[in-house]
Motif scaffolding. Structure first.
Motif, PDB file in Angstrom:
ATOM      1  N   ILE A  10       0.823  -1.219   0.000  1.00 55.49           N
ATOM      2  CA  ILE A  10       0.000   0.000   0.000  1.00 55.49           C
ATOM      3  C   ILE A  10       0.856   1.267   0.000  1.00 55.49           C
ATOM      4  N   ALA A  11       2.172   1.135   0.142  1.00 55.13           N
ATOM      5  CA  ALA A  11       3.073   2.296   0.043  1.00 55.13           C
ATOM      6  C   ALA A  11       4.413   1.813  -0.488  1.00 55.13           C
ATOM      7  N   LYS A  12       4.985   2.589  -1.396  1.00 58.56           N
ATOM      8  CA  LYS A  12       6.285   2.231  -1.984  1.00 58.56           C
ATOM      9  C   LYS A  12       7.238   3.412  -1.859  1.00 58.56           C
ATOM     10  N   LEU A  13       8.257   3.243  -1.013  1.00 57.40           N
ATOM     11  CA  LEU A  13       9.288   4.255  -0.789  1.00 57.40           C
ATOM     12  C   LEU A  13       8.690   5.639  -0.554  1.00 57.40           C
TER      13      LEU A  13
ATOM     14  N   PRO B 118       7.706   8.756   2.188  1.00 57.48           N
ATOM     15  CA  PRO B 118       8.264   9.253   3.448  1.00 57.48           C
ATOM     16  C   PRO B 118       7.404   8.828   4.641  1.00 57.48           C
ATOM     17  N   GLY B 119       8.068   8.293   5.665  1.00 57.39           N
ATOM     18  CA  GLY B 119       7.381   7.920   6.891  1.00 57.39           C
ATOM     19  C   GLY B 119       7.369   9.084   7.860  1.00 57.39           C
ATOM     20  N   ALA B 120       7.033   8.802   9.123  1.00 60.84           N
ATOM     21  CA  ALA B 120       6.933   9.844  10.141  1.00 60.84           C
ATOM     22  C   ALA B 120       8.264  10.555  10.343  1.00 60.84           C
ATOM     23  N   GLU B 121       9.380   9.819  10.185  1.00 62.99           N
ATOM     24  CA  GLU B 121      10.703  10.423  10.375  1.00 62.99           C
ATOM     25  C   GLU B 121      11.254  11.023   9.087  1.00 62.99           C
ATOM     26  N   GLY B 122      10.509  10.899   7.994  1.00 67.46           N
ATOM     27  CA  GLY B 122      10.950  11.457   6.721  1.00 67.46           C
ATOM     28  C   GLY B 122      11.693  10.477   5.846  1.00 67.46           C
ATOM     29  N   THR B 123      12.100   9.337   6.388  1.00 66.58           N
ATOM     30  CA  THR B 123      12.839   8.359   5.591  1.00 66.58           C
ATOM     31  C   THR B 123      11.865   7.530   4.756  1.00 66.58           C
ATOM     32  N   PRO B 124      12.271   7.113   3.549  1.00 66.16           N
ATOM     33  CA  PRO B 124      11.368   6.341   2.687  1.00 66.16           C
ATOM     34  C   PRO B 124      11.086   4.953   3.257  1.00 66.16           C
ATOM     35  N   GLN B 125       9.856   4.506   3.104  1.00 62.74           N
ATOM     36  CA  GLN B 125       9.485   3.179   3.585  1.00 62.74           C
ATOM     37  C   GLN B 125       8.431   2.567   2.686  1.00 62.74           C
ATOM     38  N   CYS B 126       8.382   1.247   2.719  1.00 64.49           N
ATOM     39  CA  CYS B 126       7.340   0.508   2.014  1.00 64.49           C
ATOM     40  C   CYS B 126       6.433  -0.135   3.069  1.00 64.49           C
ATOM     41  N   ILE B 127       5.145  -0.193   2.765  1.00 62.18           N
ATOM     42  CA  ILE B 127       4.201  -0.773   3.715  1.00 62.18           C
ATOM     43  C   ILE B 127       3.367  -1.829   3.009  1.00 62.18           C
ATOM     44  N   PHE B 128       3.243  -2.983   3.675  1.00 60.47           N
ATOM     45  CA  PHE B 128       2.424  -4.084   3.177  1.00 60.47           C
ATOM     46  C   PHE B 128       1.305  -4.357   4.188  1.00 60.47           C
ATOM     47  N   GLN B 129       0.107  -4.579   3.668  1.00 60.80           N
ATOM     48  CA  GLN B 129      -1.078  -4.821   4.488  1.00 60.80           C
ATOM     49  C   GLN B 129      -1.518  -6.274   4.339  1.00 60.80           C
ATOM     50  N   PHE B 130      -1.873  -6.900   5.468  1.00 61.25           N
ATOM     51  CA  PHE B 130      -2.500  -8.228   5.386  1.00 61.25           C
ATOM     52  C   PHE B 130      -3.742  -8.139   4.521  1.00 61.25           C
ATOM     53  N   ARG B 131      -3.918  -9.065   3.615  1.00 57.88           N
ATOM     54  CA  ARG B 131      -5.156  -9.114   2.840  1.00 57.88           C
ATOM     55  C   ARG B 131      -6.216  -9.786   3.672  1.00 57.88           C
ATOM     56  N   THR B 132      -7.436  -9.215   3.631  1.00 63.46           N
ATOM     57  CA  THR B 132      -8.538  -9.808   4.396  1.00 63.46           C
ATOM     58  C   THR B 132      -9.551 -10.410   3.454  1.00 63.46           C
TER      59      THR B 132
END
Length: 202
Positions: free
Chosen positions: A183-186, A188-202
């Protein structure tokens, strides 16, 4: 390397990001002296500005620093090994998605999903991901747990090979025993650094 600059790199390795003020307070130095060391590290390509933080006053926003992508560890050797292992197995189908799935299984190794409660699987998965250089963690969310990857170990080549995100998804599915959705690819997170986020599929 000069001692203060090594301390800056060690702190950014542990905390992921910090401002000159944060580091000066932690080291008991003036912000001006600390900025001198940051400027040298930035010139040498060891660190980079990843965000700006409002100061609350009229002054300029405060710059937030992190290790540069080139200074962070990657897992290109592990990726190359997994892909070569897949390519040499003649019984694997020629479809790209099948090869990516097998490469992800190779990366998961013995840490592949072994059952148990979701929280235990998440802890085990993040442990394996961190061994591979992802700086991973997980967060409970109303829609289900999210896995946050604080570092892309393939950052040097991800732009030319976006299919590596599919390997990440397959790796997580193998570690967790459940499909995930990116759901997110690189971003910026809360600290400003790039992050990727994966969500459990329901």
């Amino acid at each position: 390397m000069q001692k203060t600059r090594q301390r800056i790199l060690d702190t950014l390795e542990q905390q992921h990001s910090a401002s000159a003020h944060d580091l000066a307070s932690a080291f008991g130095m003036t912000t001006a002296n600390l900025r001198h060391h940051l400027a040298i590290l930035e010139t040498e390509g060891e660190i980079e500005v990843v965000a700006e933080r409002p100061t609350g006053g009229r002054g300029r926003p405060e710059q937030v620093y992190a290790l540069s992508q080139t200074a962070q560890e990657d897992n290109l050797a592990g990726l190359a090994s997994s892909l070569l292992a897949v390519l040499t197995e003649s019984q694997i189908a020629k479809r790209p998605e099948t090869r990516l799935r097998h490469a992800a299984k190779w990366l998961a190794g013995e840490a592949g999903e072994s059952g148990g409660p979701a929280s235990a699987r998440l802890v085990s998965a993040t442990r394996r991901l961190n061994q591979l250089g992802y700086r991973a963690g997980w967060e409970a969310r109303p829609g289900g747990p999210q896995i946050v990857l604080g570092h892309c170990p393939y950052a040097a080549i991800i732009e030319d090979h976006p299919e590596l995100c599919q390997i990440d998804a397959e790796l997580l599915a193998d570690l967790l025993g459940q499909p995930v959705e990116q759901i997110a690819k690189l971003e910026p997170g809360a600290e400003g650094t790039p992050q990727c986020i994966f969500q459990f599929r329901t």
